[in-house]
Design a protein around this motif. Structure first.
Motif, PDB file in Angstrom:
ATOM      1  N   LEU A   1      -7.602 -22.493 -17.601  1.00 53.35           N
ATOM      2  CA  LEU A   1      -6.245 -22.794 -17.154  1.00 53.35           C
ATOM      3  C   LEU A   1      -5.902 -24.278 -17.193  1.00 53.35           C
ATOM      4  O   LEU A   1      -4.761 -24.646 -17.447  1.00 53.35           O
ATOM      5  CB  LEU A   1      -6.040 -22.277 -15.719  1.00 53.35           C
ATOM      6  N   MET A   2      -6.871 -25.128 -16.922  1.00 53.41           N
ATOM      7  CA  MET A   2      -6.605 -26.562 -16.834  1.00 53.41           C
ATOM      8  C   MET A   2      -7.348 -27.312 -17.940  1.00 53.41           C
ATOM      9  O   MET A   2      -8.473 -26.959 -18.303  1.00 53.41           O
ATOM     10  CB  MET A   2      -7.042 -27.093 -15.477  1.00 53.41           C
ATOM     11  N   ALA A   3      -6.716 -28.343 -18.474  1.00 51.90           N
ATOM     12  CA  ALA A   3      -7.361 -29.191 -19.468  1.00 51.90           C
ATOM     13  C   ALA A   3      -8.504 -29.964 -18.814  1.00 51.90           C
ATOM     14  O   ALA A   3      -8.364 -30.483 -17.711  1.00 51.90           O
ATOM     15  CB  ALA A   3      -6.354 -30.156 -20.073  1.00 51.90           C
ATOM     16  N   THR A   4      -9.643 -30.047 -19.480  1.00 50.91           N
ATOM     17  CA  THR A   4     -10.823 -30.675 -18.886  1.00 50.91           C
ATOM     18  C   THR A   4     -10.840 -32.180 -19.060  1.00 50.91           C
ATOM     19  O   THR A   4     -11.468 -32.894 -18.284  1.00 50.91           O
ATOM     20  CB  THR A   4     -12.099 -30.107 -19.509  1.00 50.91           C
ATOM     21  N   GLY A   5     -10.202 -32.682 -20.129  1.00 51.47           N
ATOM     22  CA  GLY A   5     -10.304 -34.105 -20.430  1.00 51.47           C
ATOM     23  C   GLY A   5     -11.607 -34.484 -21.087  1.00 51.47           C
ATOM     24  O   GLY A   5     -11.850 -35.663 -21.354  1.00 51.47           O
ATOM     25  N   LEU A   6     -12.451 -33.493 -21.366  1.00 50.29           N
ATOM     26  CA  LEU A   6     -13.737 -33.786 -21.997  1.00 50.29           C
ATOM     27  C   LEU A   6     -13.574 -34.019 -23.500  1.00 50.29           C
ATOM     28  O   LEU A   6     -12.563 -33.673 -24.101  1.00 50.29           O
ATOM     29  CB  LEU A   6     -14.712 -32.623 -21.765  1.00 50.29           C
ATOM     30  N   CYS A   7     -14.599 -34.560 -24.097  1.00 45.80           N
ATOM     31  CA  CYS A   7     -14.693 -34.755 -25.552  1.00 45.80           C
ATOM     32  C   CYS A   7     -13.627 -35.693 -26.101  1.00 45.80           C
ATOM     33  O   CYS A   7     -13.323 -35.674 -27.295  1.00 45.80           O
ATOM     34  CB  CYS A   7     -14.655 -33.423 -26.294  1.00 45.80           C
ATOM     35  N   GLY A   8     -13.034 -36.511 -25.227  1.00 44.27           N
ATOM     36  CA  GLY A   8     -12.152 -37.566 -25.703  1.00 44.27           C
ATOM     37  C   GLY A   8     -10.865 -37.051 -26.298  1.00 44.27           C
ATOM     38  O   GLY A   8     -10.495 -35.891 -26.182  1.00 44.27           O
ATOM     39  N   ARG A   9     -10.169 -37.959 -26.942  1.00 43.24           N
ATOM     40  CA  ARG A   9      -8.901 -37.644 -27.578  1.00 43.24           C
ATOM     41  C   ARG A   9      -9.091 -36.559 -28.637  1.00 43.24           C
ATOM     42  O   ARG A   9     -10.043 -36.597 -29.408  1.00 43.24           O
ATOM     43  CB  ARG A   9      -8.337 -38.911 -28.211  1.00 43.24           C
ATOM     44  N   TYR A  10      -8.214 -35.585 -28.639  1.00 41.83           N
ATOM     45  CA  TYR A  10      -8.158 -34.498 -29.614  1.00 41.83           C
ATOM     46  C   TYR A  10      -9.255 -33.442 -29.433  1.00 41.83           C
ATOM     47  O   TYR A  10      -9.457 -32.599 -30.308  1.00 41.83           O
ATOM     48  CB  TYR A  10      -8.219 -35.019 -31.060  1.00 41.83           C
ATOM     49  N   GLY A  11     -10.011 -33.469 -28.344  1.00 36.13           N
ATOM     50  CA  GLY A  11     -11.020 -32.437 -28.135  1.00 36.13           C
ATOM     51  C   GLY A  11     -10.386 -31.079 -27.861  1.00 36.13           C
ATOM     52  O   GLY A  11      -9.197 -30.968 -27.540  1.00 36.13           O
ATOM     53  N   LEU A  12     -11.189 -30.023 -27.986  1.00 30.82           N
ATOM     54  CA  LEU A  12     -10.746 -28.667 -27.669  1.00 30.82           C
ATOM     55  C   LEU A  12     -11.586 -28.102 -26.530  1.00 30.82           C
ATOM     56  O   LEU A  12     -12.800 -28.345 -26.462  1.00 30.82           O
ATOM     57  CB  LEU A  12     -10.887 -27.733 -28.875  1.00 30.82           C
ATOM     58  N   ASP A  13     -10.952 -27.340 -25.652  1.00 24.78           N
ATOM     59  CA  ASP A  13     -11.648 -26.558 -24.639  1.00 24.78           C
ATOM     60  C   ASP A  13     -11.703 -25.108 -25.107  1.00 24.78           C
ATOM     61  O   ASP A  13     -10.686 -24.551 -25.550  1.00 24.78           O
ATOM     62  CB  ASP A  13     -10.920 -26.614 -23.295  1.00 24.78           C
ATOM     63  N   ILE A  14     -12.871 -24.497 -24.998  1.00 23.31           N
ATOM     64  CA  ILE A  14     -13.063 -23.103 -25.383  1.00 23.31           C
ATOM     65  C   ILE A  14     -13.491 -22.318 -24.147  1.00 23.31           C
ATOM     66  O   ILE A  14     -14.414 -22.719 -23.432  1.00 23.31           O
ATOM     67  CB  ILE A  14     -14.136 -22.932 -26.474  1.00 23.31           C
ATOM     68  N   THR A  15     -12.834 -21.194 -23.918  1.00 22.45           N
ATOM     69  CA  THR A  15     -13.152 -20.335 -22.782  1.00 22.45           C
ATOM     70  C   THR A  15     -13.389 -18.919 -23.265  1.00 22.45           C
ATOM     71  O   THR A  15     -12.575 -18.374 -24.019  1.00 22.45           O
ATOM     72  CB  THR A  15     -11.988 -20.308 -21.769  1.00 22.45           C
ATOM     73  N   LEU A  16     -14.490 -18.316 -22.839  1.00 23.36           N
ATOM     74  CA  LEU A  16     -14.716 -16.882 -23.028  1.00 23.36           C
ATOM     75  C   LEU A  16     -14.449 -16.204 -21.686  1.00 23.36           C
ATOM     76  O   LEU A  16     -15.112 -16.502 -20.690  1.00 23.36           O
ATOM     77  CB  LEU A  16     -16.151 -16.603 -23.473  1.00 23.36           C
ATOM     78  N   ARG A  17     -13.453 -15.327 -21.648  1.00 28.60           N
ATOM     79  CA  ARG A  17     -13.157 -14.567 -20.440  1.00 28.60           C
ATOM     80  C   ARG A  17     -13.828 -13.194 -20.576  1.00 28.60           C
ATOM     81  O   ARG A  17     -13.485 -12.406 -21.468  1.00 28.60           O
ATOM     82  CB  ARG A  17     -11.656 -14.405 -20.250  1.00 28.60           C
ATOM     83  N   VAL A  18     -14.794 -12.921 -19.719  1.00 25.41           N
ATOM     84  CA  VAL A  18     -15.687 -11.765 -19.870  1.00 25.41           C
ATOM     85  C   VAL A  18     -15.468 -10.769 -18.737  1.00 25.41           C
ATOM     86  O   VAL A  18     -15.484 -11.143 -17.553  1.00 25.41           O
ATOM     87  CB  VAL A  18     -17.155 -12.229 -19.900  1.00 25.41           C
ATOM     88  N   GLU A  19     -15.282  -9.511 -19.094  1.00 25.90           N
ATOM     89  CA  GLU A  19     -15.063  -8.440 -18.116  1.00 25.90           C
ATOM     90  C   GLU A  19     -16.268  -8.287 -17.191  1.00 25.90           C
ATOM     91  O   GLU A  19     -17.414  -8.335 -17.625  1.00 25.90           O
ATOM     92  CB  GLU A  19     -14.807  -7.125 -18.836  1.00 25.90           C
ATOM     93  N   ILE A  20     -15.970  -8.069 -15.916  1.00 27.84           N
ATOM     94  CA  ILE A  20     -17.036  -7.904 -14.930  1.00 27.84           C
ATOM     95  C   ILE A  20     -17.441  -6.443 -14.805  1.00 27.84           C
ATOM     96  O   ILE A  20     -18.630  -6.115 -14.850  1.00 27.84           O
ATOM     97  CB  ILE A  20     -16.594  -8.460 -13.562  1.00 27.84           C
ATOM     98  N   SER A  21     -16.471  -5.547 -14.693  1.00 28.62           N
ATOM     99  CA  SER A  21     -16.792  -4.128 -14.524  1.00 28.62           C
ATOM    100  C   SER A  21     -15.803  -3.269 -15.289  1.00 28.62           C
ATOM    101  O   SER A  21     -14.591  -3.409 -15.099  1.00 28.62           O
ATOM    102  CB  SER A  21     -16.761  -3.736 -13.044  1.00 28.62           C
ATOM    103  N   PRO A  22     -16.275  -2.345 -16.131  1.00 28.76           N
ATOM    104  CA  PRO A  22     -15.353  -1.482 -16.889  1.00 28.76           C
ATOM    105  C   PRO A  22     -14.612  -0.490 -16.006  1.00 28.76           C
ATOM    106  O   PRO A  22     -13.641   0.111 -16.452  1.00 28.76           O
ATOM    107  CB  PRO A  22     -16.280  -0.764 -17.883  1.00 28.76           C
TER     108      PRO A  22
END
Length: 750
Positions: free
Chosen positions: A699-720
């Protein structure tokens, strides 16, 4: 006006220069537009003109009952995404109207497309569209506005990536709560909107056509020779046509997926299940049989209509029309029988976003449809059609790769503001080798069992119903890591490395298909001493699958994790999976509160239970590399540029900021030691990868990896068993690439 004149006005000639066929003649004279499914919203591309704001291009599709009047769509500004943002005054025209174009009509349905465009604003904006008079056949009110979000002129898009959006034949759908994860997508979208959702293939599963559909009699034929020689006549073609259409209507009209379809612009490629399981990866002599050629054409027709909002070919293959069995460079010739009572738009112009193959595929006898577009200010996108040209021994024609890379090089040369290429492949490319399993399934040791299966049915579901081979073999043959694709895979990675090096473009690869989550990476061998921020060989492969289909058993995921060796692509490039899964979803403090709430039907957090107040264990204790749980991915800039509206005075379009000048360039990471374990983090953005990483929430930008970096998130199901589809997040970040003028590559390759 006389009664005769009124009746005359209701008759519209159908045989005009815009299509072929005669079609139904009586036009609906009511003001209501009876919709079967839709609206479906697509993103196509953005165009840049330095004299004004860039333009967002997309389309909306509705499927209606036939004989309707031309509908109109109204588009209007709906305010800033952030209402507190200053100076958020819309520029350009206000309300705009777009007339519907009829793509296809037969006696049962009509496809209407609205090509829409709008100017990017100095702020992240919401836009509202409405199709007047829309009513659903079942009485549901559809005449209400749909709203979608567009980034500011200075921002890149916030991306949702998904694949495998359906269920395999025989799956207990209720046990998996249906397409529950789309509820989670909509929750995330409400908190922070997605600007585009990328479908990596298998947006729909059409495999049922051989189980409870018109291919069942053909599938039940025991003799492989008789099955290969079975005709695909007009009756079977028409029945398959009806099956594919109704399956699309059922799936694309089902909530919560249908809600996402109208609010988040789609951008899709296809894979085998969009046609039928394993299409393209069976033996050549079997793939060329009439039935496979026939369903390839029918599936392609509805893929173009539903997923690309494009007019289909005038006819598809049928053995009752000899002309259609000899495909020329322009596709399938016209079959008058298929066009009886039918209209097909024939003057449809190809959108510049498509990179069209030079010749038809071997089994889907149409040209491949690859995609290039820009996702906002600094991200380029390319989706490779890895199904139309696929055989058991090739994924794409060499000429198609040349077309794609020529286009990419042209785009990066023309636009130096681009910092990332998001490359979409149907299947993972940085993934554990399973050649030992292929060797077993293909070995003479299997022959006696195959014989017993053929004669007595011994082996059950272990063998597929098509060519009699081991059922998993077509899936293994699909992988880039399959032995027959080894050279094509290596050549593709080398072309990507050269592109990244030449244009200083970071490449992040997306792949699905395998029904589990993982993060693969290519990178320079540690002995070369190259920090990731300057390493053009560093390319993460985000593996996100499936958003709906059930995952493989825990044992399969654990086996893949044990096969997670450090592989050597060439003298200078290694590859392996990142150990990102520090724990199972729902087992952390953050998720446990929501777990207990979800069991009681009151969850508001990120977790869910299994009905007993417990969360099932998904992986072995030593498996931190593969996650057998439904999932989707989020990709966004980690240092998003402040919108131009947040500063005063607002700059002109030509002077709009295209980079976050306040964000520092990435600090170079110390290269890993020569004998370091590359399954662990190898740069600052991977440090702490997993549930504790700042990108995990998505949801929020991390500010990591400097200018032009990308944040990657895997949203994983907990229970079917959680019908609301709550997820837990795993994150890492990707630095931009800065080869730099002083960069020295100590590797053997250029």
């Amino acid at each position: 006006m006389s009664a005769e004149q009124s009746a005359s006005d209701a008759i519209t000639p159908y045989n005009d220069s815009h299509g072929v066929g005669t079609g139904p003649q009586v036009v609906n004279t009511t003001n209501e537009l009876e919709v079967i499914v839709g609206p479906l919203l697509n993103y196509r591309r953005m165009s840049n003109d330095m004299s004004r704001e860039p333009i967002w291009h997309g389309s909306v599709l509705v499927v209606t009952t036939p004989s309707q009047k031309h509908p109109e769509l109204t588009l209007r500004p709906a305010g800033a995404v952030n209402p507190n943002e200053g100076n958020s005054i819309f520029s350009g025209p206000g309300n705009k109207s777009f007339r519907g174009e009829k793509l296809y009509e037969d006696p049962d349905k009509a496809f209407w497309r609205f090509i829409i465009d709008l100017p990017f604003q100095q702020f992240e904006a919401r836009w509202e569209y409405r199709i007047r008079g829309l009513t659903y056949l079942h009485g549901k009110d559809a005449d209400k506005p749909q709203v979608f979000a567009v980034p500011s002129i200075a921002q890149s898009m916030r991306i949702l990536f998904h694949s495998c959006n359906g269920f395999s034949v025989g799956t207990d759908v209720d046990a998996w709560s249906g397409p529950a994860l789309w509820n989670d997508v909509l929750r995330m979208h409400e908190q922070k909107p997605f600007h585009v959702m990328i479908g990596g293939g298998d947006q729909i599963y059409n495999d049922g056509v051989r189980v409870d559909g018109p291919l069942r009699p053909w599938t039940d034929i025991g003799n492989p020779h008789k099955r290969r020689e079975f005709p695909f006549g007009e009756k079977m073609r028409a029945e398959c046509d009806e099956y594919y259409f109704k399956n699309y209507v059922r799936w694309y009209g089902q909530k919560p997926f249908s809600t996402a379809n109208g609010q988040i612009p789609q951008l899709n490629i296809w894979d085998d299940h969009d046609i039928i399981d394993g299409f393209g990866s069976y033996t050549d002599h079997f793939m060329r049989c009439a039935v496979f050629r026939g369903i390839g054409g029918v599936a392609h027709k509805y893929y173009l209509l539903f997923q690309h909002h494009m007019a289909p070919p005038k006819s598809t293959y049928t053995t009752d029309a000899p002309k259609t069995t000899s495909v020329g460079p322009d596709g399938t010739p016209v079959d008058p029988i298929q066009l009886k009572g039918t209209f097909v738009k024939t003057d449809d112009h190809e959108d510049p976003c498509f990179i069209i193959g030079n010749k038809p595929g071997p089994y889907v006898e149409e040209r491949s449809r690859n995609i290039y577009c820009q996702l906002g200010a600094r991200i380029a996108f390319c989706g490779i059609d890895a199904r139309t040209e696929r055989t058991r021994h090739q994924i794409n024609y060499p000429e198609t790769y040349k077309l794609i890379f020529d286009r990419l090089s042209q785009e990066f040369t023309a636009n130096k503001e681009l910092k990332h290429l998001v490359l979409l492949l149907g299947v993972p490319i940085a993934y554990p080798r399973l050649q030992w399993l292929e060797n077993i399934f293909s070995s003479p040791l299997i022959a006696p069992i195959k014989f017993l299966n053929k004669r007595f049915g011994f082996g059950g579901g272990f063998f597929n119903k098509f060519d009699g081979n081991v059922d998993l073999l077509d899936d293994l043959d699909d992988h880039y890591t399959a032995h027959q694709h080894k050279h094509e895979r290596r050549d593709l990675v080398h072309m990507l490395q050269n592109l990244a090096k030449k244009h200083s473009i970071r490449i992040t690869i997306l792949g699905g298909d395998v029904h589990l989550a993982a993060i693969g990476r290519f990178y320079s061998k540690p002995k070369l001493g190259i920090p990731a921020e300057r390493d053009y060989r560093y390319m993460p492969n985000v593996i996100s699958s499936a958003i709906t289909n059930k995952p493989p058993p825990q044992a399969v995921a654990n086996l893949l994790a044990r096969r997670n060796k450090i592989h050597h692509l060439d003298h200078d490039t290694d590859e392996t999976l990142l150990e990102i899964f520090d724990r199972d979803p729902g087992h952390g403090d953050k998720a446990n509160g929501a777990t207990n709430g979800a069991v009681n039907g009151t969850a508001s957090g990120n977790g869910s239970g299994n009905g007993n107040g417990k969360v099932n264990k998904k992986t072995g204790d030593k498996n931190h590399a593969t996650m057998p749980s439904r999932n989707y991915a989020i990709i966004a800039e980690s240092n998003p540029t402040p919108t131009a509206a947040s500063s005063a005075p607002a700059p002109s379009a030509s002077a709009a900021p295209t980079a976050n000048e306040e964000a520092p360039a990435a600090t170079e990471t110390t290269p890993p030691a020569a004998k370091a374990n590359a399954r662990k983090p190898i740069h600052a953005g991977e440090k702490g990868a997993g549930t504790g990483h700042p990108a995990a929430a998505g949801l929020m930008a991390t500010g990591l990896c400097g200018r032009y970096g990308l944040d990657i998130t895997l949203r994983v199901e907990i229970s079917p068993s959680d019908k609301e589809g709550h997820t837990d997040g795993y994150g890492f970040s990707v630095p931009a690439l800065d080869v730099g003028s002083g960069y020295v590559d100590h590797g053997a390759r250029g």
